[in-house]
Design a protein around this motif. Structure first.
Motif, PDB file in Angstrom:
ATOM      1  N   SER A 184       0.780  -1.116   0.223  1.00 25.39           N
ATOM      2  CA  SER A 184      -0.005  -0.056  -0.150  1.00 25.39           C
ATOM      3  C   SER A 184       0.856   1.305  -0.044  1.00 25.39           C
ATOM      4  CB  SER A 184      -0.900  -0.043   1.090  1.00 25.39           C
ATOM      5  OG  SER A 184      -0.167   0.065   2.407  1.00 25.39           O
ATOM      6  N   THR A 185       0.406   2.356  -0.167  1.00 28.24           N
ATOM      7  CA  THR A 185       1.086   3.764  -0.212  1.00 28.24           C
ATOM      8  C   THR A 185       1.643   3.840   1.218  1.00 28.24           C
ATOM      9  OG1 THR A 185      -1.024   4.767   0.012  1.00 28.24           O
ATOM     10  CG2 THR A 185      -0.096   4.680  -2.289  1.00 28.24           C
ATOM     11  N   GLU A 186       0.809   3.630   2.382  1.00 26.38           N
ATOM     12  CA  GLU A 186       1.339   3.812   3.447  1.00 26.38           C
ATOM     13  C   GLU A 186       2.545   3.103   3.947  1.00 26.38           C
ATOM     14  OE1 GLU A 186       0.440   5.962   5.552  1.00 26.38           O
ATOM     15  OE2 GLU A 186      -0.981   6.846   4.306  1.00 26.38           O
ATOM     16  N   ASP A 187       2.412   1.613   3.328  1.00 23.82           N
ATOM     17  CA  ASP A 187       3.681   0.724   3.539  1.00 23.82           C
ATOM     18  C   ASP A 187       4.798   1.244   2.788  1.00 23.82           C
ATOM     19  OD1 ASP A 187       1.913  -1.123   4.837  1.00 23.82           O
ATOM     20  OD2 ASP A 187       1.552  -2.347   3.177  1.00 23.82           O
ATOM     21  N   VAL A 188       4.781   1.869   1.554  1.00 23.68           N
ATOM     22  CA  VAL A 188       6.043   2.324   0.875  1.00 23.68           C
ATOM     23  C   VAL A 188       6.391   3.585   1.598  1.00 23.68           C
ATOM     24  CG1 VAL A 188       6.322   3.406  -1.544  1.00 23.68           C
ATOM     25  CG2 VAL A 188       4.980   1.285  -1.208  1.00 23.68           C
ATOM     26  N   ARG A 189       5.423   4.565   2.250  1.00 22.66           N
ATOM     27  CA  ARG A 189       6.047   5.859   2.662  1.00 22.66           C
ATOM     28  C   ARG A 189       6.699   5.375   4.015  1.00 22.66           C
ATOM     29  NH1 ARG A 189       1.206   7.615   3.311  1.00 22.66           N
ATOM     30  NH2 ARG A 189       1.029   8.915   1.559  1.00 22.66           N
ATOM     31  N   GLY A 209      -3.244  13.896  -4.502  1.00 22.97           N
ATOM     32  CA  GLY A 209      -4.710  14.334  -4.821  1.00 22.97           C
ATOM     33  C   GLY A 209      -5.896  13.341  -5.251  1.00 22.97           C
ATOM     34  N   PHE A 210      -5.420  12.667  -6.131  1.00 23.80           N
ATOM     35  CA  PHE A 210      -6.311  11.699  -6.736  1.00 23.80           C
ATOM     36  C   PHE A 210      -6.477  10.668  -5.582  1.00 23.80           C
ATOM     37  CE2 PHE A 210      -7.290   7.532  -8.759  1.00 23.80           C
ATOM     38  CZ  PHE A 210      -8.213   7.778  -9.483  1.00 23.80           C
ATOM     39  N   ARG A 211      -5.775  10.208  -4.803  1.00 23.78           N
ATOM     40  CA  ARG A 211      -5.834   9.185  -3.647  1.00 23.78           C
ATOM     41  C   ARG A 211      -6.704   9.907  -2.598  1.00 23.78           C
ATOM     42  NH1 ARG A 211      -0.253   7.946  -5.253  1.00 23.78           N
ATOM     43  NH2 ARG A 211      -0.373   6.166  -6.228  1.00 23.78           N
ATOM     44  N   ALA A 212      -6.449  11.167  -2.340  1.00 27.73           N
ATOM     45  CA  ALA A 212      -7.344  11.823  -1.573  1.00 27.73           C
ATOM     46  C   ALA A 212      -8.865  11.917  -1.612  1.00 27.73           C
ATOM     47  CB  ALA A 212      -6.915  13.272  -1.308  1.00 27.73           C
ATOM     48  N   GLN A 213      -9.053  11.955  -3.019  1.00 29.02           N
ATOM     49  CA  GLN A 213     -10.490  12.105  -3.587  1.00 29.02           C
ATOM     50  C   GLN A 213     -11.085  10.653  -3.555  1.00 29.02           C
ATOM     51  OE1 GLN A 213     -11.078  14.403  -7.080  1.00 29.02           O
ATOM     52  NE2 GLN A 213      -9.756  15.966  -6.565  1.00 29.02           N
ATOM     53  N   PHE A 214     -10.193   9.619  -3.843  1.00 29.24           N
ATOM     54  CA  PHE A 214     -10.782   8.283  -3.952  1.00 29.24           C
ATOM     55  C   PHE A 214     -10.025   7.182  -2.978  1.00 29.24           C
ATOM     56  CE2 PHE A 214     -11.178  10.346  -8.172  1.00 29.24           C
ATOM     57  CZ  PHE A 214     -12.437  10.408  -8.326  1.00 29.24           C
ATOM     58  N   ASP A 218      -6.506   2.624  -3.545  1.00 27.80           N
ATOM     59  CA  ASP A 218      -5.423   1.878  -3.174  1.00 27.80           C
ATOM     60  C   ASP A 218      -5.754   0.334  -2.872  1.00 27.80           C
ATOM     61  OD1 ASP A 218      -2.702   2.135  -3.095  1.00 27.80           O
ATOM     62  OD2 ASP A 218      -2.793   1.994  -0.780  1.00 27.80           O
ATOM     63  N   ARG A 219      -6.852   0.439  -2.220  1.00 28.76           N
ATOM     64  CA  ARG A 219      -7.199  -1.140  -1.811  1.00 28.76           C
ATOM     65  C   ARG A 219      -7.540  -1.929  -3.093  1.00 28.76           C
ATOM     66  NH1 ARG A 219      -9.971   1.717   2.017  1.00 28.76           N
ATOM     67  NH2 ARG A 219     -11.860   1.709   1.075  1.00 28.76           N
ATOM     68  N   VAL A 220      -8.329  -1.237  -3.964  1.00 28.17           N
ATOM     69  CA  VAL A 220      -8.770  -1.951  -5.589  1.00 28.17           C
ATOM     70  C   VAL A 220      -7.429  -2.120  -6.157  1.00 28.17           C
ATOM     71  CG1 VAL A 220      -9.648  -1.513  -7.453  1.00 28.17           C
ATOM     72  CG2 VAL A 220     -10.970  -0.828  -5.612  1.00 28.17           C
ATOM     73  N   ARG A 221      -6.572  -1.352  -6.072  1.00 26.23           N
ATOM     74  CA  ARG A 221      -5.343  -1.515  -6.898  1.00 26.23           C
ATOM     75  C   ARG A 221      -4.423  -2.575  -6.453  1.00 26.23           C
ATOM     76  NH1 ARG A 221      -0.252  -0.896  -6.032  1.00 26.23           N
ATOM     77  NH2 ARG A 221      -0.700   0.114  -3.994  1.00 26.23           N
ATOM     78  N   MET A 222      -4.243  -2.742  -5.093  1.00 26.25           N
ATOM     79  CA  MET A 222      -3.618  -3.864  -4.397  1.00 26.25           C
ATOM     80  C   MET A 222      -4.377  -5.030  -4.644  1.00 26.25           C
ATOM     81  SD  MET A 222      -2.737  -2.288  -0.791  1.00 26.25           S
ATOM     82  CE  MET A 222      -2.119  -3.697  -0.104  1.00 26.25           C
ATOM     83  N   HIS A 227      -3.601  -9.996  -8.624  1.00 29.24           N
ATOM     84  CA  HIS A 227      -4.146 -11.072  -9.843  1.00 29.24           C
ATOM     85  C   HIS A 227      -3.442 -10.523 -11.266  1.00 29.24           C
ATOM     86  CE1 HIS A 227      -7.097 -11.524  -6.521  1.00 29.24           C
ATOM     87  NE2 HIS A 227      -7.113 -12.511  -6.828  1.00 29.24           N
ATOM     88  N   ARG A 228      -2.449  -9.891 -11.015  1.00 30.73           N
ATOM     89  CA  ARG A 228      -1.756  -9.405 -12.182  1.00 30.73           C
ATOM     90  C   ARG A 228      -2.645  -8.727 -13.431  1.00 30.73           C
ATOM     91  NH1 ARG A 228       0.399 -10.989 -17.049  1.00 30.73           N
ATOM     92  NH2 ARG A 228      -1.112 -12.888 -17.309  1.00 30.73           N
ATOM     93  N   VAL A 229      -3.710  -7.868 -12.795  1.00 36.42           N
ATOM     94  CA  VAL A 229      -4.486  -6.997 -13.621  1.00 36.42           C
ATOM     95  C   VAL A 229      -4.370  -5.492 -13.293  1.00 36.42           C
ATOM     96  CG1 VAL A 229      -7.032  -6.533 -13.785  1.00 36.42           C
ATOM     97  CG2 VAL A 229      -6.165  -8.876 -13.470  1.00 36.42           C
ATOM     98  N   ARG A 230      -4.163  -4.813 -14.252  1.00 35.21           N
ATOM     99  CA  ARG A 230      -4.096  -3.288 -14.352  1.00 35.21           C
ATOM    100  C   ARG A 230      -5.206  -2.963 -13.700  1.00 35.21           C
ATOM    101  NH1 ARG A 230      -2.907  -2.793 -20.722  1.00 35.21           N
ATOM    102  NH2 ARG A 230      -4.857  -2.999 -21.238  1.00 35.21           N
ATOM    103  N   SER A 231      -5.136  -1.530 -13.258  1.00 34.00           N
ATOM    104  CA  SER A 231      -6.398  -0.862 -12.770  1.00 34.00           C
ATOM    105  C   SER A 231      -7.241  -0.439 -13.822  1.00 34.00           C
ATOM    106  CB  SER A 231      -6.009   0.082 -11.820  1.00 34.00           C
ATOM    107  OG  SER A 231      -5.207   1.108 -12.142  1.00 34.00           O
ATOM    108  N   HIS A 232      -6.639  -0.124 -15.098  1.00 36.72           N
ATOM    109  CA  HIS A 232      -7.352   0.307 -16.375  1.00 36.72           C
ATOM    110  C   HIS A 232      -8.172  -0.741 -16.836  1.00 36.72           C
ATOM    111  CE1 HIS A 232      -7.390   2.982 -20.178  1.00 36.72           C
ATOM    112  NE2 HIS A 232      -8.392   2.779 -19.530  1.00 36.72           N
ATOM    113  N   LEU A 233      -9.538  -1.072 -16.171  1.00 37.93           N
ATOM    114  CA  LEU A 233     -10.300  -2.317 -16.475  1.00 37.93           C
ATOM    115  C   LEU A 233     -10.968  -2.329 -17.756  1.00 37.93           C
ATOM    116  CD1 LEU A 233     -11.845  -2.332 -12.990  1.00 37.93           C
ATOM    117  CD2 LEU A 233     -10.052  -4.000 -13.881  1.00 37.93           C
TER     118      LEU A 233
END
Length: 298
Positions: A184-189, A209-214, A218-222, A227-233
């Motif tokens: 997660s971004t928190e882990d990386v930070r 800013g994007f992560r603050a609005q949504f 981050d959970r969906v991305r992880m 499953h090796r799937v990109r977030s651009h569905l």
């Protein structure tokens, strides 16, 4: 006896790919790529040309209103298209020209198949809406594959501006997430902060800013990365799969509505990418001096 194993082929898959490719194409393409690598001398460019020929066969079937046959050949064409990159990475036989051929081959396949199916359905019904839909499919496909490189240019320029404004060596959050996709971004930070004082680098999160609005993103991305799937569905691949594989099997009316719905979804996802890139430029714009660096630093 062949030199390569299935594990070797699996190791050269893209780190993240479309869900259509991951779940429905790669299980076939990887095994076929293994056979090709071990038992033939076919080059990646040869596979690309074969994919183009099969794709043109799909277009001919569509034009003859053999929709199911056209859909099957389009799937075969895309599967072969997925093999060329694997063979190139596996054997180290990729060429710069191959990149051009692969890109142009994809566009030609979409153009011919869209024209084929639209002309066949127009000939049957006399309704110009099918011609308009076919043209719309081609335009959306071109937009998607033009928009991607342009957004990359925006990202590269934004990062260059961030480096200049930060006044320190920068490490970007997205790069660290790419190196540790399951984190997660928190882990990386937290991991970065343990060593930040030692090397003086600055961690820059252009998507703050994007992560603050949504915050759920981050959970969906992880989950998708696991499953090796990109977030651009809904990308060009899913658009092609729906328009040229699934919808033709369901019939003329289904093809029309599927093209419209998937076109809208494609535009929606592309709009999100544009919006995210714009937010990234705003993050950099706030950092107008070294004294304001903390506005983009995590």
């Amino acid at each position: 006896m062949g030199r390569f194993t299935l594990d070797d082929v699996l190791a050269v898959r893209k780190r993240r790919d479309s869900w259509w490719t991951v779940f429905l194409v790669d299980p076939i393409a990887c095994r076929l790529a293994l056979l090709v690598a071990n038992h033939t001398s076919i080059t990646p460019n040869g596979l690309t040309r074969l994919s183009m020929v099969v794709g043109l066969g799909s277009a001919v079937c569509f034009a003859q209103e053999l929709l199911v046959a056209g859909a099957a050949l389009f799937f075969v064409s895309f599967t072969v298209d997925c093999m060329d990159g694997k063979i190139a990475r596996l054997k180290g036989t990729g060429t710069p020209f191959g990149l051009w051929l692969d890109y142009v081959g994809d566009r030609v396949r979409v153009l011919c198949c869209a024209f084929g199916i639209a002309s066949a359905l127009y000939a049957r019904t006399g309704d110009l809406v099918y011609i308009v839909a076919g043209a719309g499919v081609v335009i959306l496909d071109l937009f998607r594959y033009i928009n991607g490189p342009q957004l990359k240019r925006v990202r590269d320029t934004t990062r260059a501006a961030a480096r200049e404004n930060a006044g320190a060596e920068c490490v970007f959050m997205d790069e660290l997430l790419g190196a540790a996709p399951g984190s997660s971004t928190e882990d990386v930070r937290r991991d970065f902060e343990r060593v930040a004082d030692e090397d003086g680098r600055a961690l820059v999160d252009l998507q703050r800013g994007f992560r603050a609005q949504f915050p759920w993103y981050d959970r969906v991305r992880m989950f998708l990365v696991a499953h090796r799937v990109r977030s651009h569905l809904i990308s060009g691949i899913e658009f092609h799969a729906a328009v040229f594989v699934i919808a033709p099997i369901l019939g003329a009316v289904a093809w029309l509505w599927t093209s419209a719905v998937m076109g809208a979804l494609l535009l929606a996802f592309e709009s999100v990418l544009v919006y995210r890139a714009w937010l990234g430029t705003r993050e950099v714009a706030r950092a107008v001096s070294v004294n304001e660096r903390e506005k983009i630093l995590v």
